[in-house]
Design a protein around this motif. Sequence first.
Motif, mmCIF file in Angstrom:
data_model
loop_
_atom_site.group_PDB
_atom_site.id
_atom_site.type_symbol
_atom_site.label_atom_id
_atom_site.label_comp_id
_atom_site.label_asym_id
_atom_site.label_seq_id
_atom_site.Cartn_x
_atom_site.Cartn_y
_atom_site.Cartn_z
ATOM 1 N N UNK A 1 0.665 11.382 -13.238
ATOM 2 C CA UNK A 1 0.925 9.932 -12.848
ATOM 3 C C UNK A 1 -0.174 9.360 -13.056
ATOM 4 N N UNK A 2 -0.287 8.035 -13.717
ATOM 5 C CA UNK A 2 -1.316 6.961 -13.990
ATOM 6 C C UNK A 2 -1.959 6.563 -12.620
ATOM 7 N N UNK A 3 -3.090 6.763 -12.483
ATOM 8 C CA UNK A 3 -3.834 6.199 -11.324
ATOM 9 C C UNK A 3 -3.665 4.588 -11.121
ATOM 10 N N UNK A 4 -3.257 4.283 -9.993
ATOM 11 C CA UNK A 4 -2.705 2.896 -9.831
ATOM 12 C C UNK A 4 -3.855 2.312 -8.814
ATOM 13 N N UNK A 5 -4.829 2.873 -8.464
ATOM 14 C CA UNK A 5 -5.902 2.200 -7.847
ATOM 15 C C UNK A 5 -5.476 2.125 -6.162
ATOM 16 N N UNK B 1 -0.475 5.438 -3.131
ATOM 17 C CA UNK B 1 0.304 4.129 -3.528
ATOM 18 C C UNK B 1 0.554 3.112 -2.473
ATOM 19 N N UNK B 2 -0.522 3.255 -1.541
ATOM 20 C CA UNK B 2 -0.338 2.269 -0.235
ATOM 21 C C UNK B 2 -1.354 0.877 -0.601
ATOM 22 N N UNK B 3 -0.795 -0.227 -0.581
ATOM 23 C CA UNK B 3 -1.520 -1.100 -0.777
ATOM 24 C C UNK B 3 -2.354 -1.776 0.391
ATOM 25 N N UNK B 4 -1.678 -1.463 1.612
ATOM 26 C CA UNK B 4 -2.489 -1.998 2.877
ATOM 27 C C UNK B 4 -2.245 -0.747 3.701
ATOM 28 N N UNK B 5 -3.377 -0.126 4.249
ATOM 29 C CA UNK B 5 -3.143 0.973 5.183
ATOM 30 C C UNK B 5 -2.372 0.486 6.479
ATOM 31 N N UNK B 6 -1.071 1.395 6.905
ATOM 32 C CA UNK B 6 -0.707 0.846 8.067
ATOM 33 C C UNK B 6 -0.831 2.398 8.987
ATOM 34 N N UNK B 7 -1.361 2.080 10.331
ATOM 35 C CA UNK B 7 -1.532 3.057 11.168
ATOM 36 C C UNK B 7 -0.492 3.575 11.931
ATOM 37 N N UNK B 8 -0.230 4.881 11.917
ATOM 38 C CA UNK B 8 1.095 5.253 12.512
ATOM 39 C C UNK B 8 0.773 5.628 13.953
#
Length: 81
Positions: free
Chosen positions: A12-16, A20-27
């Motif tokens: 898979x190409x690196x997406x940065x 693949x989480x754009x914003x970290x969501x705490x569980x």
Amino acid sequence: MRRGGHGTPQWNEPGGYFFSEKKRVKEEWEDIYYWGMGGGMALMAVALAYKPDTSVVTWAKKEAEKSLQEKGITFEHPTSV
């Protein structure tokens, strides 16, 4: 002739983004885990700082000093100034 049985490797190409989480969501469990582990480490540090000295060397030194006192021999060495 090559006999590997597969083509070019696929990846898979690196997406940065991490996973693949754009914003970290705490569980839900993360706060309990962090407080539990941090509190446990702090409690263990305090317990280890105040634990009694149970080494054999300390016990033997106390027994030797007591034995020498009973015999009337002083354990102190003279200091030269």
